[in-house]
Design an enzyme around this catalytic site. Structure first.
Site, PDB file in Angstrom:
ATOM      1  N   ASP A  60      10.355   9.016  -4.052  1.00  0.00           N
ATOM      2  CA  ASP A  60       9.686   8.921  -2.562  1.00  0.00           C
ATOM      3  C   ASP A  60      10.549   8.552  -1.329  1.00  0.00           C
ATOM      4  O   ASP A  60      11.005   7.408  -1.257  1.00  0.00           O
ATOM      5  CB  ASP A  60       8.529   7.808  -2.788  1.00  0.00           C
ATOM      6  CG  ASP A  60       7.375   7.462  -1.649  1.00  0.00           C
ATOM      7  OD1 ASP A  60       7.580   8.399  -0.989  1.00  0.00           O
ATOM      8  OD2 ASP A  60       7.194   6.673  -1.639  1.00  0.00           O
ATOM      9  N   CYS A  81      12.959   4.956  -5.234  1.00  0.00           N
ATOM     10  CA  CYS A  81      12.810   4.707  -4.060  1.00  0.00           C
ATOM     11  C   CYS A  81      11.484   3.598  -3.637  1.00  0.00           C
ATOM     12  O   CYS A  81      10.858   4.498  -3.258  1.00  0.00           O
ATOM     13  CB  CYS A  81      12.920   5.438  -3.227  1.00  0.00           C
ATOM     14  SG  CYS A  81      14.457   6.521  -2.903  1.00  0.00           S
ATOM     15  N   ALA A  82      11.448   2.767  -4.431  1.00  0.00           N
ATOM     16  CA  ALA A  82      10.347   1.513  -4.766  1.00  0.00           C
ATOM     17  C   ALA A  82       9.279   1.540  -3.715  1.00  0.00           C
ATOM     18  O   ALA A  82       8.008   1.254  -3.427  1.00  0.00           O
ATOM     19  CB  ALA A  82      10.073   1.131  -6.115  1.00  0.00           C
ATOM     20  N   ASP A 122      15.475   0.243  -5.612  1.00  0.00           N
ATOM     21  CA  ASP A 122      15.420   0.080  -4.436  1.00  0.00           C
ATOM     22  C   ASP A 122      16.387  -0.729  -3.815  1.00  0.00           C
ATOM     23  O   ASP A 122      17.351  -1.395  -4.665  1.00  0.00           O
ATOM     24  CB  ASP A 122      14.251  -0.846  -4.073  1.00  0.00           C
ATOM     25  CG  ASP A 122      14.095  -0.186  -2.442  1.00  0.00           C
ATOM     26  OD1 ASP A 122      13.184   1.040  -2.243  1.00  0.00           O
ATOM     27  OD2 ASP A 122      13.987  -0.820  -1.167  1.00  0.00           O
ATOM     28  N   CYS A 132       6.047  11.228   2.767  1.00  0.00           N
ATOM     29  CA  CYS A 132       5.138  11.051   4.324  1.00  0.00           C
ATOM     30  C   CYS A 132       5.421  12.036   5.110  1.00  0.00           C
ATOM     31  O   CYS A 132       5.265  11.839   6.038  1.00  0.00           O
ATOM     32  CB  CYS A 132       4.842   9.765   4.348  1.00  0.00           C
ATOM     33  SG  CYS A 132       6.189   8.605   4.767  1.00  0.00           S
ATOM     34  N   GLY A 192       4.169   0.799  -4.625  1.00  0.00           N
ATOM     35  CA  GLY A 192       2.655   1.057  -5.010  1.00  0.00           C
ATOM     36  C   GLY A 192       2.901   1.931  -6.003  1.00  0.00           C
ATOM     37  O   GLY A 192       1.888   1.936  -6.846  1.00  0.00           O
ATOM     38  N   LYS A 193       3.839   3.436  -5.968  1.00  0.00           N
ATOM     39  CA  LYS A 193       3.756   4.182  -6.518  1.00  0.00           C
ATOM     40  C   LYS A 193       3.956   3.727  -8.623  1.00  0.00           C
ATOM     41  O   LYS A 193       3.655   4.144  -9.551  1.00  0.00           O
ATOM     42  CB  LYS A 193       4.931   5.124  -6.231  1.00  0.00           C
ATOM     43  CG  LYS A 193       3.608   6.289  -5.459  1.00  0.00           C
ATOM     44  CD  LYS A 193       4.492   7.050  -4.629  1.00  0.00           C
ATOM     45  CE  LYS A 193       4.480   7.511  -3.152  1.00  0.00           C
ATOM     46  NZ  LYS A 193       4.102   6.941  -2.533  1.00  0.00           N
TER      47      LYS A 193
END
Length: 435
Positions: free
Chosen positions: A315, A245-246, A269, A368, A250-251
């Site tokens: 993510d 789930c790019a 994604d 998050c 960032g990761k």
């Protein structure tokens, strides 16, 4: 702009946010200021601080207005913020609400009476329900109580503060010390983050994106907690890695740097625009071991590459409750129905992504969110369905990655929070597929 003009602009911005209640406020603000290029940088910051201050306290301000029998509006919300939060006197308020050019319209009789009554009140009132007093929506209160217990008030207070600006030094182009020196040469002071070996923290909100250090790919904007997720993925040179789930990658960028551009990483994604933005960031950072893949319904890509990746990072989309200090409007944009739908989506994504993990490889699940329903409970349900996966306790992983720094928490799965760790709220669990 005059101070009165800033107040009127803040009210206009609040009205724009209210008109598109399901759209992120920062995106609305970008459009708002783009359409008003005559508002300079200093005025933009002042207007934003006023508007965001009112949004941050909206649950409490709405409660006060409702208690006085007033229907909330953007104008009244800002008036309540100035009186209850900024502690403006009625005289000072009337001195800015004059109806002069660019100033807000003069207060009418009803508003003058409202201001008088608000001035006699305090932002925190004993009659407030628990959720309002803690500045939390009712749907999130049970989960956050379970997460924090008797630390709930401390954590919710930290969520009301402004988030720091964290950067990640791009090890493909520089070291952390060199990046810090490059920023200092451009007038931006930064300190090493305590947990991430790549992080730099800028206390003041500086225009980092305008620096040569940023444009040259020496640093990326990334919260320290997000950096720790990439760290715990433990992507190494020569590995095959999928960032499932790019988003804007960032990761992906952090893991590619940890891999030293050796091996192969795939940023996946469902959004083509997000992947397009990711491509620009990858090029600026000098990443050349990454490819992008657009996930589509009926896509056979996952099946063809089943059990072939050493690391798969998920993510997952979530309520974002861990980012409320950064995105205070999300408290109001998200509800119980969203939580239920996102929990189902997370389970589906975990199922799909797990198919990519090779025997002996690792599945890293992150959000998050601070809500157990999206975090530990989601992992527990996955493990019930998949006996071939086992949790790798984070303290053990941490000891191998950062032996010079104590692990942030002794629990097997890591839950970061603003009050305890100074990061946004993040959750990460590392699971290994049995050989």
């Amino acid at each position: 702009m005059t101070p009165s003009g800033r107040i009127q602009a803040a009210a206009d911005l609040l009205a724009a946010v209210a008109e598109e209640a399901r759209r992120p406020a920062d995106a609305i603000a970008n459009d708002f200021f783009r359409a008003r290029r005559y508002i300079g940088g200093g005025d933009r910051r002042a207007v934003s601080e006023l508007a965001w201050g009112a949004i941050r306290q909206k649950l409490r301000l709405d409660w006060h207005l409702a208690r006085l029998g007033v229907q909330p509006s953007a104008r009244l919300l800002l008036i309540a913020h100035l009186v209850l939060v900024e502690r403006w006197t009625p005289q000072k308020l009337a001195g800015h609400y004059t109806g002069d050019r660019f100033a807000p319209a003069a207060l009418d009789r009803a508003e003058i009476e409202l201001v008088r009554r608000l001035a006699a009140a305090r932002l925190l009132d004993e009659a407030m329900p628990e959720g309002i007093r803690l500045n939390l929506p009712d749907w999130a209160l049970p989960g956050l109580k379970e997460r924090f217990g008797d630390r709930l008030a401390e954590e919710t207070a930290a969520m009301e503060g402004a988030a720091p600006l964290d950067l990640r030094a791009n090890l493909l182009r520089t070291s952390r010390d060199e990046a810090r020196q490059a920023l200092a040469a451009e007038g931006i002071a930064a300190q090493p983050t305590p947990l991430s070996p790549w992080g730099l923290r800028v206390e003041d909100r500086k225009p980092v994106s305008a620096t040569d250090a940023f444009r040259g790919g020496l640093v990326e904007v990334q919260d320290e907690g997000s950096q720790l997720i990439a760290l715990l993925a433990d992507a190494r040179p020569g590995m095959r890695v999928a960032d499932y789930c790019a988003g804007a990658a960032g990761k992906t960028l952090a893991m590619a740097a940890a891999m030293g551009n050796r091996g192969h990483i795939v940023a996946c994604d469902v959004s083509a625009p997000r992947l397009e933005g990711a491509g620009k960031r990858l090029r600026r950072a000098g990443v050349d071991n990454a490819e992008r893949h657009l996930l589509q319904p009926g896509d056979k890509w996952r099946k063809r590459r089943g059990r072939s990746f050493d690391r798969v990072l998920v993510d997952a989309p979530c309520t974002g409750s861990g980012t409320w200090r950064r995105n205070p409007d999300a408290r109001m944009r998200t509800g119980a129905q969203d939580l239920a739908e996102l929990s189902a989506k997370q389970a589906e994504i975990l199922e799909d992504a797990s198919e990519l993990v090779r025997p002996g490889g690792r599945l890293v699940y992150a959000t998050c969110s601070l809500l157990p329903e999206e975090d530990e409970m989601q992992v527990a349900r996955f493990l019930e369905r998949h006996a071939d996966f086992v949790v790798c306790p984070v303290p053990g992983l941490w000891a191998g990655l950062r032996p010079e720094v104590d692990a942030p928490d002794p629990a097997p799965m890591l839950a970061l929070s603003p009050a305890r760790h100074g990061t946004d709220g993040f959750f990460v669990a590392v699971m290994e597929r049995r050989p």
